[in-house]
Design a protein around this motif. Structure first.
Motif, short mmCIF file in Angstrom:
data_model
loop_
_atom_site.label_atom_id
_atom_site.label_comp_id
_atom_site.label_asym_id
_atom_site.label_seq_id
_atom_site.Cartn_x
_atom_site.Cartn_y
_atom_site.Cartn_z
N ASN A 90 1.31 12.92 -7.61
CA ASN A 90 1.73 12.00 -7.61
C ASN A 90 1.11 11.46 -8.33
O ASN A 90 0.57 11.65 -8.89
CB ASN A 90 1.32 11.06 -6.51
CG ASN A 90 1.12 9.21 -6.06
OD1 ASN A 90 0.39 8.89 -6.80
ND2 ASN A 90 2.41 9.43 -5.21
N TRP B 158 5.54 4.36 -7.65
CA TRP B 158 4.24 5.79 -8.32
C TRP B 158 4.54 4.49 -9.82
O TRP B 158 4.79 5.00 -10.32
CB TRP B 158 4.22 6.11 -7.91
CG TRP B 158 4.24 6.90 -7.18
CD1 TRP B 158 5.69 7.67 -5.98
CD2 TRP B 158 4.16 6.84 -5.14
NE1 TRP B 158 5.61 8.06 -4.77
CE2 TRP B 158 4.72 7.24 -4.41
CE3 TRP B 158 3.12 5.89 -5.07
CZ2 TRP B 158 4.24 6.79 -3.01
CZ3 TRP B 158 2.88 5.97 -3.28
CH2 TRP B 158 3.97 6.77 -2.48
N ILE C 128 8.09 0.84 2.09
CA ILE C 128 7.69 0.24 3.10
C ILE C 128 8.07 -1.13 3.82
O ILE C 128 9.12 -1.45 4.05
CB ILE C 128 6.31 -0.75 2.76
CG1 ILE C 128 5.51 -0.47 1.64
CG2 ILE C 128 5.42 -1.57 3.93
CD1 ILE C 128 4.00 -0.66 1.11
N ALA D 247 -0.18 5.77 -0.94
CA ALA D 247 0.72 5.85 0.29
C ALA D 247 0.72 4.58 1.64
O ALA D 247 -0.06 4.72 2.89
CB ALA D 247 0.73 6.84 1.21
N HIS E 201 1.89 11.07 2.78
CA HIS E 201 2.94 10.86 2.20
C HIS E 201 2.88 10.87 0.99
O HIS E 201 4.43 11.18 0.58
CB HIS E 201 3.26 9.00 2.98
CG HIS E 201 4.64 8.72 2.35
ND1 HIS E 201 5.94 9.56 2.84
CD2 HIS E 201 5.15 7.55 1.03
CE1 HIS E 201 7.27 9.35 1.75
NE2 HIS E 201 6.19 7.68 0.56
N ALA E 202 1.52 10.65 0.12
CA ALA E 202 2.03 11.14 -0.99
C ALA E 202 2.05 12.43 -1.10
O ALA E 202 1.87 13.56 -0.53
CB ALA E 202 0.69 10.69 -1.65
N ASP F 11 2.94 2.61 -2.81
CA ASP F 11 4.18 3.06 -1.68
C ASP F 11 5.40 3.71 -2.29
O ASP F 11 5.89 2.18 -2.99
CB ASP F 11 4.01 2.80 -0.65
CG ASP F 11 3.51 3.97 0.67
OD1 ASP F 11 5.31 4.48 0.20
OD2 ASP F 11 3.38 3.99 1.28
#
Length: 456
Positions: A76, A54, A34, A7, A71-72, A31
């Protein structure tokens, strides 16, 4: 050192990636999306991911450090791979602490004013030629990144109370283990994480316990909640209260009177005068004299998006501000009204965060716009969809704010049309949001407010 950031596109994370790259580390990141300005800045330093998404194959056994952004999610794929390989996974604040545990750590906490106080301290230390590291939540004039980690003996940290990472549910400011802590104010926020005010308040009690027992807590003694919390705490810390210094305003300029001298300021508002005293006490502990501090602070122009002047003429000023919570909204409106007592104020707030949009929290805004002559609330109808929240209408908003004059919009084009129709002669315009008003060009809106309608 080989470091990977999951992230990497976030405001804090991409700045950390750049800082680590500049320090000579081999940095990579990932990410799922972005945006600017992160995208261009990462590209400039050669660390923009080649593809969005990812990818577990990004995580290899030669990576020495993985830094996980908020944010992750906890499932993940890259995080799972790192855990399978037994790699060390840090949250952002955890990593910053590891890099600064041998430094003097000044941590600025509070529901409001954190970025400004941190920025003020950085400005003064920079002006006085002190060597220091920092972590701040806004891009500052004269600073290339929002974070710097070097061999400096001091670090100034903006201590956010939000969670550290998806797998570390502690508030960030608990992890820095301050030597000198600051609490600027306490007003319920982040309702999605702290469902009651008491739960939120508890995070500040814990913060006091995380400060070095030989250290100090600098606190706003004019905030009743902060005063009761700190003065009632059974801790061995030195307790240093601060309050607004003597001041006056003349011809739109606020000046401080300190030790028989006067210092004109480039910022204004009671909240900023309080912020200055928080910064003053921190700088005193670092070894900055009163005269050096106040001389330096008189040239401080403010942090980005904090009462940032978009434009002005002889009868109108247009400001934008990051204010979004009730306490920030009230303080910002009060500041502009007090600075320009003879002008009407058109104040616009965009409700954008999960907390501000929550029906159970909305009543916290009651009375917050009462000093605005034309109060406007904007909620982009797309925001409800994006956050998967059930929309509500102007009736509920007006009831919550307790303001019969309030005007509500949920379409950015209609809002801009309304704001552009106002004759701004003798009026100021204040635009407040942590979002972007549905993509509205605020500079263009400012220009419209300042053209011929405003001056006869």
């Amino acid at each position: 050192m080989r470091i990977h950031l999951i992230a990497v596109g976030g405001a804090a994370m991409h700045n950390l990636a750049i800082a680590l790259t500049k320090n000579g580390h081999q940095v990579s990141g990932s990410d799922d999306a972005i945006y600017e300005p992160s995208r261009s800045r990462l590209e400039k330093y050669g660390i923009l991911p080649a593809e969005m998404g990812w990818f577990p194959e990004n995580i290899t056994s030669d990576i020495e450090v993985v830094i996980l952004g908020m944010h992750a999610r906890e499932d993940n794929p890259e995080l799972k791979k790192a855990q399978e390989l037994g790699l060390k996974v840090y949250s952002y604040p955890e990593y910053v602490y590891e890099q600064s545990k041998d430094k003097l750590r000044v941590v600025v906490g509070g529901s409001h004013g954190k970025t400004t106080i941190t920025s003020m301290i950085l400005h003064v230390l920079n002006t006085c030629g002190k060597k220091f590291d920092y972590l701040v939540g806004a891009q500052l004039e004269g600073f290339d990144t929002m974070v710097q980690l070097s061999d400096a003996p001091i670090i100034i940290i903006e201590g956010d109370e939000y969670l550290a990472s998806p797998i570390d549910r502690r508030p960030k400011f608990h992890l820095y283990k301050a030597n000198i802590g600051i609490i600027s104010g306490i007003a319920w926020d982040h309702i999605n994480v702290f469902p009651t005010f008491e739960n939120y308040l508890e995070q500040f009690r814990v913060f006091l316990d995380t400060i070095d027992p030989q250290g100090a807590i600098i606190y706003n003694s004019e905030d009743a909640v902060v005063k009761e919390l700190v003065e009632g705490a059974e801790v061995s810390l030195a307790k240093i209260g601060y309050k607004t210094a003597e001041n006056y305003t003349s011809e739109g300029v606020t000046s401080l009177r300190v030790n028989g001298k006067e210092y004109p300021l480039e910022v204004f508002g009671r909240h900023n005068l309080q912020n200055i005293e928080a910064a003053h006490n921190a700088c005193t502990k670092i070894g900055i004299s009163d005269e050096d501090f106040y001389s330096a602070i008189s040239t401080f122009k403010g942090a980005a998006k904090r009462l940032e002047l978009l434009g002005k003429n002889i009868s109108t000023a247009v400001y934008k501000d990051f204010a979004h919570s009730p306490s920030k909204l009230t303080a910002t409106i009060d500041a502009v009204k007090e600075q320009y007592p003879d002008r009407e104020l058109v104040a616009v707030i965009e409700l954008h965060t999960f907390s501000s949009l929550n029906k159970d929290f909305l009543n916290e805004y009651k009375g917050s716009m009462d000093k605005a002559d034309i109060p406007v609330v904007f909620i982009n109808k797309l925001t409800f969809e994006q956050k998967k929240l059930k929309p509500y209408d102007d009736v509920l908003v007006k009831q919550a704010f307790g303001n019969g004059k309030l005007i509500f919009f949920n379409d950015p084009e209609i809002m801009v049309e309304f704001l552009s129709s106002i004759n701004y002669k003798g009026k100021n315009l204040l635009l407040m949001s942590s979002g972007n008003f549905g993509g509205t060009n605020l500079n263009l809106l400012s220009d419209k407010a300042l053209i011929s309608k405003s001056i006869y």
